[in-house]
Design a protein around this motif. Structure first.
Motif, PDB file in Angstrom:
ATOM      1  N   ASP A  66      66.021  24.904  42.249  1.00 26.19           N
ATOM      2  CA  ASP A  66      64.895  24.332  41.508  1.00 26.19           C
ATOM      3  C   ASP A  66      64.362  23.165  42.325  1.00 26.19           C
ATOM      4  N   ALA A  67      63.261  23.382  43.017  1.00 22.30           N
ATOM      5  CA  ALA A  67      62.724  22.368  43.927  1.00 22.30           C
ATOM      6  C   ALA A  67      62.305  21.103  43.185  1.00 22.30           C
ATOM      7  N   GLU A  68      61.670  21.255  42.025  1.00 22.58           N
ATOM      8  CA  GLU A  68      61.191  20.084  41.272  1.00 22.58           C
ATOM      9  C   GLU A  68      62.347  19.202  40.808  1.00 22.58           C
ATOM     10  N   GLN A  82      77.113  23.289  44.095  1.00 18.08           N
ATOM     11  CA  GLN A  82      75.867  22.959  43.410  1.00 18.08           C
ATOM     12  C   GLN A  82      75.522  21.519  43.781  1.00 18.08           C
ATOM     13  N   LEU A  83      74.367  21.320  44.410  1.00 10.76           N
ATOM     14  CA  LEU A  83      73.972  19.992  44.885  1.00 10.76           C
ATOM     15  C   LEU A  83      72.625  19.614  44.289  1.00 10.76           C
ATOM     16  N   ARG A  84      72.432  18.297  44.112  1.00 13.14           N
ATOM     17  CA  ARG A  84      71.181  17.786  43.574  1.00 13.14           C
ATOM     18  C   ARG A  84      70.770  16.548  44.355  1.00 13.14           C
ATOM     19  N   VAL A  85      69.561  16.588  44.896  1.00 15.44           N
ATOM     20  CA  VAL A  85      69.020  15.415  45.582  1.00 15.44           C
ATOM     21  C   VAL A  85      68.766  14.363  44.521  1.00 15.44           C
ATOM     22  N   THR A  93      59.067  13.729  49.130  1.00 13.03           N
ATOM     23  CA  THR A  93      59.252  13.923  47.698  1.00 13.03           C
ATOM     24  C   THR A  93      60.555  14.675  47.479  1.00 13.03           C
ATOM     25  N   LYS A  94      60.996  14.741  46.240  1.00 14.07           N
ATOM     26  CA  LYS A  94      62.244  15.439  45.927  1.00 14.07           C
ATOM     27  C   LYS A  94      62.199  16.916  46.346  1.00 14.07           C
ATOM     28  N   PRO A  95      61.114  17.672  46.031  1.00 16.67           N
ATOM     29  CA  PRO A  95      61.074  19.069  46.481  1.00 16.67           C
ATOM     30  C   PRO A  95      61.094  19.213  48.000  1.00 16.67           C
TER      31      PRO A  95
END
Length: 142
Positions: A66-68, A82-85, A93-95
């Motif tokens: 999920d890019a957003e 499972q990773l999250r910026v 930007t995050k995406p």
């Protein structure tokens, strides 16, 4: 140091979902030509021992989920990471940032696989080997 500063491809904070405790934990990730290391905080000379490492030659897939939301996944035969910026980093930007991480991990993994010696034994060498099959028991009930 576990890695040479010249070998760093990308680094920064991301959150990682735990394997057993599925809470998100903030970790400092360092992608090198030797692997994807993660630390509990920014590595210094005094505290440079990684909390974990993803061996690049075991990475089968790195993808954006999920890019957003900044979510991505790194798959190995042993685990799905499972990773999250956490937040936008500087000019990105995050995406954009999550796409950069995925591209960097995929490229580093591909380069690491190409550099492997085909004659090298890559069997898993841990104490947790799992075997399956049928066994025959001999005893008083047979």
């Amino acid at each position: 140091m576990i890695y040479n500063g010249d070998d760093v491809i990308m680094q920064g904070y991301m959150s990682k979902m735990g394997h057993h405790n599925t809470a998100w934990r903030r970790r400092y990730f360092v992608l090198t030509t030797n692997g994807l290391f993660y630390f509990t905080s920014f590595p210094t000379k005094e505290s440079h021992h990684p909390r974990g490492k993803v061996e690049l030659h075991t990475v089968s897939l790195a993808r954006v989920k999920d890019a957003e939301a900044g979510l991505c996944e790194v798959l190995t035969p042993y685990r799905a990471y499972q990773l999250r910026v956490d937040s936008a980093d500087g000019d990105f930007t995050k995406p954009e940032l999550v796409k950069r991480w995925v591209a960097a991990v995929a490229t580093a993994a591909e380069n690491d696989i190409c550099a492997l010696d085909p004659d090298e034994d890559l069997t898993r060498t841990t104490e947790n080997n799992i075997f399956s099959g049928f066994m025959e028991k001999r005893g008083v009930f047979n």
